[in-house]
Design an enzyme around this catalytic site. Structure first.
Site, short mmCIF file in Angstrom:
data_model
loop_
_atom_site.label_atom_id
_atom_site.label_comp_id
_atom_site.label_asym_id
_atom_site.label_seq_id
_atom_site.Cartn_x
_atom_site.Cartn_y
_atom_site.Cartn_z
N LYS A 22 0.83 -1.22 0.00
CA LYS A 22 0.00 0.00 0.00
C LYS A 22 0.86 1.26 0.00
O LYS A 22 0.62 2.19 -0.77
CB LYS A 22 -0.91 0.00 1.24
CG LYS A 22 -1.64 1.30 1.45
CD LYS A 22 -2.43 1.31 2.74
CE LYS A 22 -1.62 1.57 3.97
NZ LYS A 22 -1.30 2.97 4.24
N ASN A 23 1.86 1.29 0.86
CA ASN A 23 2.64 2.53 1.00
C ASN A 23 3.49 2.83 -0.23
O ASN A 23 3.76 4.00 -0.52
CB ASN A 23 3.50 2.48 2.27
CG ASN A 23 2.66 2.64 3.53
OD1 ASN A 23 1.49 3.00 3.44
ND2 ASN A 23 3.24 2.36 4.68
N CYS A 117 -2.79 13.07 13.61
CA CYS A 117 -3.62 11.91 13.36
C CYS A 117 -3.56 10.96 14.52
O CYS A 117 -3.01 11.26 15.57
CB CYS A 117 -3.22 11.23 12.07
SG CYS A 117 -1.86 10.16 12.25
N ARG A 122 2.15 14.67 13.19
CA ARG A 122 2.97 14.23 12.05
C ARG A 122 3.29 15.44 11.17
O ARG A 122 2.64 15.70 10.17
CB ARG A 122 2.23 13.14 11.25
CG ARG A 122 2.14 11.87 12.07
CD ARG A 122 1.34 10.81 11.38
NE ARG A 122 2.07 10.08 10.37
CZ ARG A 122 1.58 9.04 9.71
NH1 ARG A 122 0.36 8.62 9.96
NH2 ARG A 122 2.30 8.43 8.80
C1 UD1 Z 1 5.45 6.36 6.42
C2 UD1 Z 1 4.40 5.29 6.29
C3 UD1 Z 1 3.89 4.85 7.65
C4 UD1 Z 1 5.07 4.45 8.53
C5 UD1 Z 1 6.13 5.54 8.57
C6 UD1 Z 1 7.39 5.13 9.32
C7 UD1 Z 1 3.40 5.82 4.16
C8 UD1 Z 1 2.21 6.32 3.43
N1 UD1 Z 1 3.32 5.82 5.49
O1 UD1 Z 1 4.81 7.48 7.04
O2 UD1 Z 1 3.00 3.77 7.48
O3 UD1 Z 1 4.59 4.23 9.85
O4 UD1 Z 1 6.52 5.89 7.23
O5 UD1 Z 1 7.94 3.99 8.74
O6 UD1 Z 1 4.37 5.38 3.57
N2 UD1 Z 1 8.82 13.74 10.56
C9 UD1 Z 1 9.10 15.07 10.83
N3 UD1 Z 1 8.98 15.98 9.83
C10 UD1 Z 1 8.60 15.62 8.56
C11 UD1 Z 1 8.32 14.27 8.28
C12 UD1 Z 1 8.44 13.34 9.30
O7 UD1 Z 1 9.45 15.40 11.96
O8 UD1 Z 1 8.52 16.50 7.70
C13 UD1 Z 1 8.95 12.72 11.63
C14 UD1 Z 1 7.63 12.03 11.94
O9 UD1 Z 1 6.85 12.76 12.88
C15 UD1 Z 1 8.12 10.71 12.51
C16 UD1 Z 1 9.39 10.43 11.69
O10 UD1 Z 1 9.79 11.69 11.15
O11 UD1 Z 1 8.49 10.86 13.86
C17 UD1 Z 1 9.21 9.44 10.58
O12 UD1 Z 1 8.09 9.79 9.81
P1 UD1 Z 1 7.98 9.44 8.25
O13 UD1 Z 1 9.01 8.42 7.89
O14 UD1 Z 1 7.95 10.70 7.48
O15 UD1 Z 1 6.55 8.77 8.17
P2 UD1 Z 1 5.50 8.91 6.99
O16 UD1 Z 1 6.20 9.05 5.69
O17 UD1 Z 1 4.47 9.89 7.38
#
Ligand code: UD1
Length: 430
Positions: A22-23, A117, A122
């Site tokens: 899915k991701n 969320c 996030r």
């Molecule tokens: C993706 C996955 C999700 C998974 C996560 C971690 C998708 C659609 N979703 O979410 O299922 O749980 O990776 O493997 O692929 N962060 C920041 N600033 C940002 C972006 C992220 O501080 O701009 C932080 C987040 O709060 C979190 C960490 O970085 O603590 C990792 O998040 P991230 O890898 O970005 O998760 P997603 O891409 O949202």
């Protein structure tokens, strides 16, 4: 409102076919609009999140043709609107991938700002920082992110934190920027590699995906391709934990065993027998499992998306286990529900201290989010008696035909909508 009703106690046995990730699919569908030629994407999971994103893509004017449940054709040449509504973003955060895709292709994008969320705050500051570093002017006004660049320029970006979403979003924009972009401290998840492979198949020039430095040489045009999405490691892991929790014997088929290493290593450590084949993994649990410690980490560490399912298994294992959640701040919300089923788990900040119990007892519980929902189903499958899981809309966001796949492994589970149906189920199974 749909619910699952489950009569626990059957060891799950048999083979189960795993669908597309899915991701990976979410990002690949967004990237598909960057070509003016028709792109065919196969091995798409038929789950709600994907269907919402396809609606968002059609909503900006791209041609979306669903060939069958697992195949779609997208043509981005007709994109006429660069603004993605809150209607989509509120249902599925990953619509924000359209920001990178539209900015890369059209140098202009507007996407509603995703809120917090169910698993915690996030932020998307890293995505925006990357776009700004490439020369885009990014504003947030009235809940909308607007990004515009007269010319998007390749640059050197260091990611302060490892982020899957930011790595992919920046990679997409950079694929059609002028010159070279280097992303350092990039995420290494299999779906980052899958998106890079897909973009390369459309004519992009991306090297190093899967390592912590990705190098992208911008191109001016992306072309038609056919692409098959990688198997879903989280769906596979969920069934592997279901085998462990029910003392079953499950072979997950159509997987890439390498992507599952963090999971298989932990299952082996607590006493499961693991057999790795070319594109399948078998998990056998014959006895009570033992305790361990895990910390969720970016790939290749233990995935946060598998943390609730692992906790369900550890709560039935002998001794005291410690689970540390290092990625998201609020990912233990299901623990209260699990404790209502007889688990003995104490959460202190981002650490769960688990004292293993012999068994779960059934209860009516609510799925707080996608993966925690799947974890509660696993608990229900292992529990004594009949468990009802409410709010399965979360589970349906990411698991295709979940109940059917579980039934084929011998689970007694049904999707119901009324209390009457629950009573009928109870009469039938008791
Ligand atoms: C993706 C996955 C999700 C998974 C996560 C971690 C998708 C659609 N979703 O979410 O299922 O749980 O990776 O493997 O692929 N962060 C920041 N600033 C940002 C972006 C992220 O501080 O701009 C932080 C987040 O709060 C979190 C960490 O970085 O603590 C990792 O998040 P991230 O890898 O970005 O998760 P997603 O891409 O949202």
């Amino acid at each position: 409102m749909e619910q699952y009703v489950i009569k626990g106690g059957n060891p799950l046995v048999g083979e189960v076919e795993i669908g597309g990730a899915k991701n990976a699919a979410l990002a690949i569908l967004a990237a598909a609009i960057m070509s003016d030629e028709t792109v065919t994407i196969d091995n798409l999971p038929d789950v709600n999140d994907i269907n919402v994103l396809l609606d968002a893509i059609a909503g900006i004017g791209a041609v979306v043709e669903r060939v069958d449940a697992h195949t779609v054709r997208i043509n981005g040449s007709t994109v006429s609107c660069f603004s993605v509504d809150y209607e989509y973003i509120k249902k599925i955060r990953a619509s924000y991938y359209l920001l990178g895709a539209l900015l890369g292709k059209y140098k202009h994008a507007e996407v509603a700002l995703p809120g917090g969320c169910d698993i915690g705050s996030r932020p998307i500051d890293l995505h925006l920082k990357g776009f700004r570093a490439m020369g885009a002017v990014v504003d947030i006004k009235h809940g909308l992110i607007s990004a515009h660049a007269d010319s998007l320029e390749g640059t050197h970006i260091y990611m302060d934190k490892v982020s899957v979403g930011a790595t992919i979003n920046i990679m997409m924009a950079a694929a059609m920027a002028s010159g070279k972009t280097i992303i350092e401290n990039s995420a290494k998840e299999p779906h980052v590699v899958d998106v890079a492979n897909f973009l390369n198949r459309m004519g992009a020039s991306i090297r190093g995906a899967g390592t912590d430095v990705i190098r992208i040489e911008g191109v001016t045009k992306l072309h038609a391709t056919e692409y098959s999405i990688i198997p879903d490691q989280i769906e596979a892991g969920t069934f592997m934990f279901a085998a462990a929790a029910t003392k079953g014997d499950i072979t997950v088929k159509n997987v890439i065993p390498k992507h599952l290493e963090a999971t298989t290593a932990k299952l082996a450590e607590i006493g499961c027998q693991i057999e790795e084949l070319d594109d399948a993994v078998r998990v056998v649990a014959t006895k009570r499992l033992s305790h361990t410690s895990i910390t969720t980490l970016p790939y290749p560490g233990f995935p946060t998306d598998m943390q609730p399912q692992m906790t369900v298994v550890l709560a039935l294992s002998e001794g005291t286990s410690i689970v540390t959640e290092s990625i998201f701040e609020n990912r233990f919300r299901y623990v209260d529900e699990l404790n209502r089923m007889g688990a003995d788990i104490r959460v202190e900040s981002n650490i769960a201290i688990i004292t293993g119990v012999e068994k779960y007892t059934s209860a009516r519980v609510s799925a707080p989010d996608l993966r925690a929902g799947a974890a509660l189903v696993i608990a229900g499958l292992a529990a004594e008696g009949v468990t009802v899981v409410d709010d399965i809309k979360y589970i349906q966001r990411g698991y295709e035909r979940f109940e059917e796949k579980l039934q084929s492994l011998g689970a007694s589970i049904e999707k119901v909508t009324t209390d009457k149906e629950i009573q009928k189920f109870v009469l039938r199974v008791s």
